[in-house]
Write an enzyme that holds these catalytic residues in place. Sequence first.
Site, PDB file in Angstrom:
ATOM      1  N   GLY A   1       7.452   4.129   2.132  1.00  0.00           N
ATOM      2  CA  GLY A   1       7.859   5.291   2.910  1.00  0.00           C
ATOM      3  C   GLY A   1       9.365   5.406   2.913  1.00  0.00           C
ATOM      4  O   GLY A   1      10.064   4.645   2.246  1.00  0.00           O
ATOM      5  N   GLY A   2       9.859   6.388   3.642  1.00  0.00           N
ATOM      6  CA  GLY A   2      11.288   6.606   3.703  1.00  0.00           C
ATOM      7  C   GLY A   2      12.023   5.443   4.350  1.00  0.00           C
ATOM      8  O   GLY A   2      13.207   5.243   4.143  1.00  0.00           O
TER       9      GLY A   2
ATOM     10  N   ASP B   1       9.882  14.578  10.444  1.00  0.00           N
ATOM     11  CA  ASP B   1       9.389  14.419   9.074  1.00  0.00           C
ATOM     12  C   ASP B   1       7.867  14.589   9.036  1.00  0.00           C
ATOM     13  O   ASP B   1       7.150  13.754   8.500  1.00  0.00           O
ATOM     14  CB  ASP B   1       9.812  13.060   8.516  1.00  0.00           C
ATOM     15  CG  ASP B   1       9.770  13.031   6.988  1.00  0.00           C
ATOM     16  OD1 ASP B   1       9.578  14.111   6.388  1.00  0.00           O
ATOM     17  OD2 ASP B   1       9.913  11.945   6.406  1.00  0.00           O
TER      18      ASP B   1
ATOM     19  N   GLY C   1      10.932   2.108   4.348  1.00  0.00           N
ATOM     20  CA  GLY C   1      10.674   0.779   3.801  1.00  0.00           C
ATOM     21  C   GLY C   1       9.275   0.689   3.228  1.00  0.00           C
ATOM     22  O   GLY C   1       8.525   1.659   3.217  1.00  0.00           O
TER      23      GLY C   1
ATOM     24  N   LYS D   1       4.952  -2.567   8.161  1.00  0.00           N
ATOM     25  CA  LYS D   1       6.048  -1.764   7.608  1.00  0.00           C
ATOM     26  C   LYS D   1       7.319  -2.593   7.645  1.00  0.00           C
ATOM     27  O   LYS D   1       7.830  -2.931   8.705  1.00  0.00           O
ATOM     28  CB  LYS D   1       6.203  -0.477   8.421  1.00  0.00           C
ATOM     29  CG  LYS D   1       7.371   0.350   7.969  1.00  0.00           C
ATOM     30  CD  LYS D   1       7.274   1.774   8.455  1.00  0.00           C
ATOM     31  CE  LYS D   1       6.655   2.642   7.392  1.00  0.00           C
ATOM     32  NZ  LYS D   1       6.445   4.003   7.755  1.00  0.00           N
TER      33      LYS D   1
ATOM     34  N   VAL E   1       5.350  -0.622   2.779  1.00  0.00           N
ATOM     35  CA  VAL E   1       4.234  -0.859   3.683  1.00  0.00           C
ATOM     36  C   VAL E   1       3.218  -1.765   2.997  1.00  0.00           C
ATOM     37  O   VAL E   1       2.892  -1.566   1.824  1.00  0.00           O
ATOM     38  CB  VAL E   1       3.556   0.473   4.062  1.00  0.00           C
ATOM     39  CG1 VAL E   1       2.507   0.228   5.134  1.00  0.00           C
ATOM     40  CG2 VAL E   1       4.587   1.464   4.565  1.00  0.00           C
TER      41      VAL E   1
ATOM     42  N   ILE F   1       0.815  -1.210   0.000  1.00  0.00           N
ATOM     43  CA  ILE F   1       0.000   0.000   0.000  1.00  0.00           C
ATOM     44  C   ILE F   1       0.838   1.243   0.000  1.00  0.00           C
ATOM     45  O   ILE F   1       0.320   2.344  -0.058  1.00  0.00           O
ATOM     46  CB  ILE F   1      -0.991   0.016   1.187  1.00  0.00           C
ATOM     47  CG1 ILE F   1      -0.272  -0.284   2.492  1.00  0.00           C
ATOM     48  CG2 ILE F   1      -2.131  -0.939   0.954  1.00  0.00           C
ATOM     49  CD1 ILE F   1      -1.189  -0.219   3.697  1.00  0.00           C
ATOM     50  N   GLY F   2       2.134   1.111   0.038  1.00  0.00           N
ATOM     51  CA  GLY F   2       2.926   2.326  -0.019  1.00  0.00           C
ATOM     52  C   GLY F   2       4.388   2.070   0.219  1.00  0.00           C
ATOM     53  O   GLY F   2       4.814   0.978   0.587  1.00  0.00           O
TER      54      GLY F   2
END
Length: 668
Positions: free
Chosen positions: A349-350, A465, A352, A368, A354, A346-347
């Site tokens: 991120g910075g 962040d 790793g 994650k 997800v 589903i995504g």
Amino acid sequence: MITNSKTSLPLQFLLTTLIIAVTETSAITVYKVSCTSNKTFTPNSTFHTNLNTLLSSLSSNATNNLRFSNATAGKEDSDTVYGLYMCRGDVSFSVCIECVDSATHDIASNCPTAKEAVIWYKMCLLRYSYRFIFSKMEEWPRCQYKIPLGDPVVLHSDGFYNALRSMFSVLPNEAGLALSGSNDGYAVKQQNASGTLTLYGFAQCTPDLSAGDCNRCVVDAAAEFPKVCCGGSIGASVFFPSCVVRYETFPFVYQDSGTSPLTMIKGDRSIPTRAIIVIVLVFVVILVMLSCFGYYFFKVKARKKRKTSVKEREKFGPEIISLESLQFDLATIEGATNNFSQERRIGKGGYGEVYKGILLDGEEIAVKRLSTNSKQGMEEFKNEVLLIAKLQHKNLVRLIGFCQEDEEKILIYEYMPNKSLDHFLFDIQKQRHLTWSERFKIIKGIARGILYLHEDSRLKIIHRDIKPSNVLLDNDMNPKISDFGMARMVATDQIQGCTKRVMGTFGYMSPEYAMHGQFSEKSDVFSFGVMVLEIISGKKNYYSFESDRIDHLLSNAWNQWRDESPFQMLDPILVESYCPNEVEKCIQLGLLCVQENPDDRPTMGTIISYLNNPSIEMPFPQEPAFFMQGRKRRYSTEHEPLSGHSTNHSFSSTTTLNKMSTTNFFPR
Ligand SMILES: *[C@@H]1O[C@H](CO)[C@@H](O)[C@H](O)[C@H]1NC(C)=O
Ligand SMILES: *[C@@H]1O[C@H](CO)[C@@H](O)[C@H](O)[C@H]1NC(C)=O
Ligand SMILES: *[C@@H]1O[C@H](CO)[C@@H](O)[C@H](O)[C@H]1NC(C)=O
Ligand SMILES: *[C@@H]1O[C@H](CO)[C@@H](O)[C@H](O)[C@H]1NC(C)=O
Ligand SMILES: *[C@@H]1O[C@H](CO)[C@@H](O)[C@H](O)[C@H]1NC(C)=O
């Protein structure tokens, strides 16, 4: 799930029944698919046709109200396919039909060319093979599922293990006997562990086995219960191709309404739908009453003593969190995410990738998977996880657990169906779903979350962040901050890895952080300010090293504010719904947060009081930090010298400059 002795009896009954009702509805939760053999067939071959025939006849056998059936398809020796399914002996026929139906579809789509495969669901298993598999006891492949959240006190008690051991010393034999008995081929056992705790055990073999094979299968499967010796798990299931075993601390086997929780009744034991509805309704009514009462009670108390309640929650909350209770094993995570399949991603991120995961009990999780090049030690990682898990606030994404095995480091969070704020904010279609009152609620929620990180939690956490993609939205569009504590986790890494990299995202980073690596709460405040302006304008704050764009969000907001036309920056979609006072206040607040000098920016505590109290006067903001331009300024000033007191806006247009240098006017 421990039956609490303090729970009143009717409530306990309701809870138990509800568990069963819920279990029934999530019966088709898939646990694991295993494409066993590396022998493959070619699409459209005879084997393929036979397999399809086999799967559809298994599926139709289930509709004939059979909880077990085997079938064979194909005549020629080399292309014959053998298959069977088994539903848990206590489930209703309708659940069995549904489960087998899903199984035939899922096994075909997950193992498109395997000549042998097995799939386990909560309520059924299905396998096929090119080999003759009937009447043979098989223990591979296997999988297990455990309920990860165990109460360490219970788990470490001798009573618990003695009860478990004694239960599974008789279950294998009984499961073997059950094959020829009248009980639909499964065995159950209930054992008092200690005090109020009762264990419930279950074992079932495929009915094509002999009693002796079944006995052996159950013994071996029970030996797989996770770390039974050393504080494993409050409930677990182990699945083999030939048998299934399970234990829990609640009665999970469908039962009649008789006195003993494990009394069997014959025939279709599905709980009538109407009964479920009534039970759920009663439960919901009780829940609503309780929560209304609780809400009122809490609200009244909270008004008086907000600070103390947070302190108290900290004092008592974290004590019940222990590392054991947070640890998941890799098999569970792999099962929940279909082996980290692409469809579940589903995504990214910075830190790793997800994935969306679904646990055996139907709970949805966000997994994650941290990039594995991290050199952080195991103990360090665990300590950080424990710290993060103790941070609990309604505006923070809740950490459910972690997994560390082999090279994998995985964090498990609650799943947020609405994804992140940027999906709404910067998407022309979805933007219109965000009304002003929702945006205002989101701004306030984020502020509360950051305040908790900065001040109210026992640790001082600087997020580093803050940005819309790190703000997730729950079903009611309440914001929840994610990725907090990651900077800490990665920071320890960096010391070891000797890399000093600035974490964070351009566009949201304060100048002192981006240029000198200095961070403080005020760098989070800066990021928050950028985000507030983005939420109001629906536009992203772009920064680019390459282009000479000067019309970025901050300078626009500042110019329009200074020109007494703050609403020009407003997202056009909001024109219908906005509340001028609130919007103006938020713009001013956003500008206060993005001031160049960190000391000029308000703290999160002050921000909250501005947001909650319309009557508090806010100071006038200084001009925002245009730090990217600031960098270019050195280059630029040589070509375009500027007068002394406007050095900071060398990238503003000349007209703007004139206005800036000639007036100190601020609206109101
Ligand atoms: C896959 O096939 C190779 C040889 O064809 C064999 O050595 C290996 O054991 C097989 N692996 C599995 C998991 O069956
Ligand atoms: C298999 O058959 C289907 C339909 O009959 C066809 O669409 C597909 O291309 C075939 N696949 C192969 C690999 O021949
Ligand atoms: C299962 O279904 C097949 C095809 O529908 C049928 O021929 C077979 O008799 C069924 N088996 C049982 C045990 O009912
Ligand atoms: C079912 O399994 C038995 C052995 O347990 C076997 O003799 C029988 O032929 C099988 N039936 C079908 C339809 O495959
Ligand atoms: C378990 O404990 C209850 C009372 O707590 C008792 O009534 C029951 O007989 C016990 N069952 C067994 C199998 O010992």
